[in-house]
Design a protein around this motif. Structure first.
Motif, mmCIF file in Angstrom:
data_model
loop_
_atom_site.group_PDB
_atom_site.id
_atom_site.type_symbol
_atom_site.label_atom_id
_atom_site.label_comp_id
_atom_site.label_asym_id
_atom_site.label_seq_id
_atom_site.Cartn_x
_atom_site.Cartn_y
_atom_site.Cartn_z
ATOM 1 N N ILE A 9 -34.788 -43.815 -40.364
ATOM 2 C CA ILE A 9 -34.249 -42.461 -40.168
ATOM 3 C C ILE A 9 -32.975 -42.550 -39.355
ATOM 4 N N CYS A 11 -29.620 -41.068 -37.823
ATOM 5 C CA CYS A 11 -29.284 -39.718 -37.378
ATOM 6 C C CYS A 11 -28.201 -39.794 -36.306
ATOM 7 N N ILE A 13 -27.395 -36.981 -34.323
ATOM 8 C CA ILE A 13 -27.512 -35.764 -33.506
ATOM 9 C C ILE A 13 -27.907 -36.141 -32.082
ATOM 10 N N CYS A 16 -30.283 -34.127 -29.661
ATOM 11 C CA CYS A 16 -31.704 -33.923 -29.994
ATOM 12 C C CYS A 16 -32.550 -34.799 -29.071
ATOM 13 N N HIS A 18 -35.181 -36.286 -29.655
ATOM 14 C CA HIS A 18 -35.786 -37.430 -30.355
ATOM 15 C C HIS A 18 -34.780 -38.511 -30.722
ATOM 16 N N HIS A 19 -33.502 -38.268 -30.417
ATOM 17 C CA HIS A 19 -32.460 -39.232 -30.791
ATOM 18 C C HIS A 19 -32.493 -40.442 -29.867
ATOM 19 N N CYS A 26 -33.280 -41.969 -35.271
ATOM 20 C CA CYS A 26 -34.328 -41.100 -34.723
ATOM 21 C C CYS A 26 -35.457 -41.982 -34.175
ATOM 22 N N LEU A 28 -38.650 -40.780 -33.982
ATOM 23 C CA LEU A 28 -39.926 -40.320 -34.538
ATOM 24 C C LEU A 28 -40.375 -41.216 -35.692
ATOM 25 N N ILE A 31 -40.081 -37.243 -39.923
ATOM 26 C CA ILE A 31 -39.441 -35.963 -39.613
ATOM 27 C C ILE A 31 -39.732 -34.975 -40.729
ATOM 28 N N CYS A 48 -32.749 -30.741 -40.279
ATOM 29 C CA CYS A 48 -33.900 -31.429 -39.709
ATOM 30 C C CYS A 48 -34.695 -30.404 -38.913
ATOM 31 N N SER A 50 -37.364 -31.070 -37.316
ATOM 32 C CA SER A 50 -38.000 -31.729 -36.166
ATOM 33 C C SER A 50 -37.080 -31.745 -34.957
ATOM 34 N N PHE A 51 -35.861 -31.217 -35.111
ATOM 35 C CA PHE A 51 -34.900 -31.167 -34.012
ATOM 36 C C PHE A 51 -35.500 -30.450 -32.803
HETATM 37 S S1 SF4 Z 1 -35.676 -35.180 -34.958
HETATM 38 FE FE1 SF4 Z 1 -34.117 -34.881 -36.556
HETATM 39 S S2 SF4 Z 1 -32.266 -34.281 -35.458
HETATM 40 FE FE2 SF4 Z 1 -33.675 -35.173 -33.978
HETATM 41 S S3 SF4 Z 1 -33.084 -37.322 -33.839
HETATM 42 FE FE3 SF4 Z 1 -34.731 -37.159 -35.349
HETATM 43 S S4 SF4 Z 1 -33.685 -36.939 -37.330
HETATM 44 FE FE4 SF4 Z 1 -32.183 -36.491 -35.721
#
Ligand code: SF4
Length: 55
Positions: A9, A11, A13, A16, A18-19, A26, A28, A31, A48, A50-51
């Motif tokens: 995954i 990403c 962002i 966030c 979870h970044h 990511c 996680l 997502i 996303c 799950s942000f």
């Molecule tokens: S939850 Fe979504 S926005 Fe947040 S880090 Fe993971 S992929 Fe990126």
């Protein structure tokens, strides 16, 4: 800070929760992706879900 990137995954962002800071991934294991449009037609239409805002 998350330092367990899920290499499946990518990403960018950084604000966030979870970044993985410094790594464009990511943390996680999975997502949820959704949309804010009735009829999505382009990448900008999907999100996303799950942000979570980094505090
Ligand atoms: S939850 Fe979504 S926005 Fe947040 S880090 Fe993971 S992929 Fe990126």
């Amino acid at each position: 800070m998350n330092n367990n990137p899920n290499m499946a995954i990518e990403c960018s962002i950084g604000n966030c929760a979870h970044h993985c800071s410094g790594q464009n991934y990511c943390s996680l294991s999975k997502i949820v992706v959704g949309t804010h449009e009735a009829n999505p037609q382009k990448p900008e239409c999907v999100d996303c879900k799950s942000f979570m805002l980094r505090q």
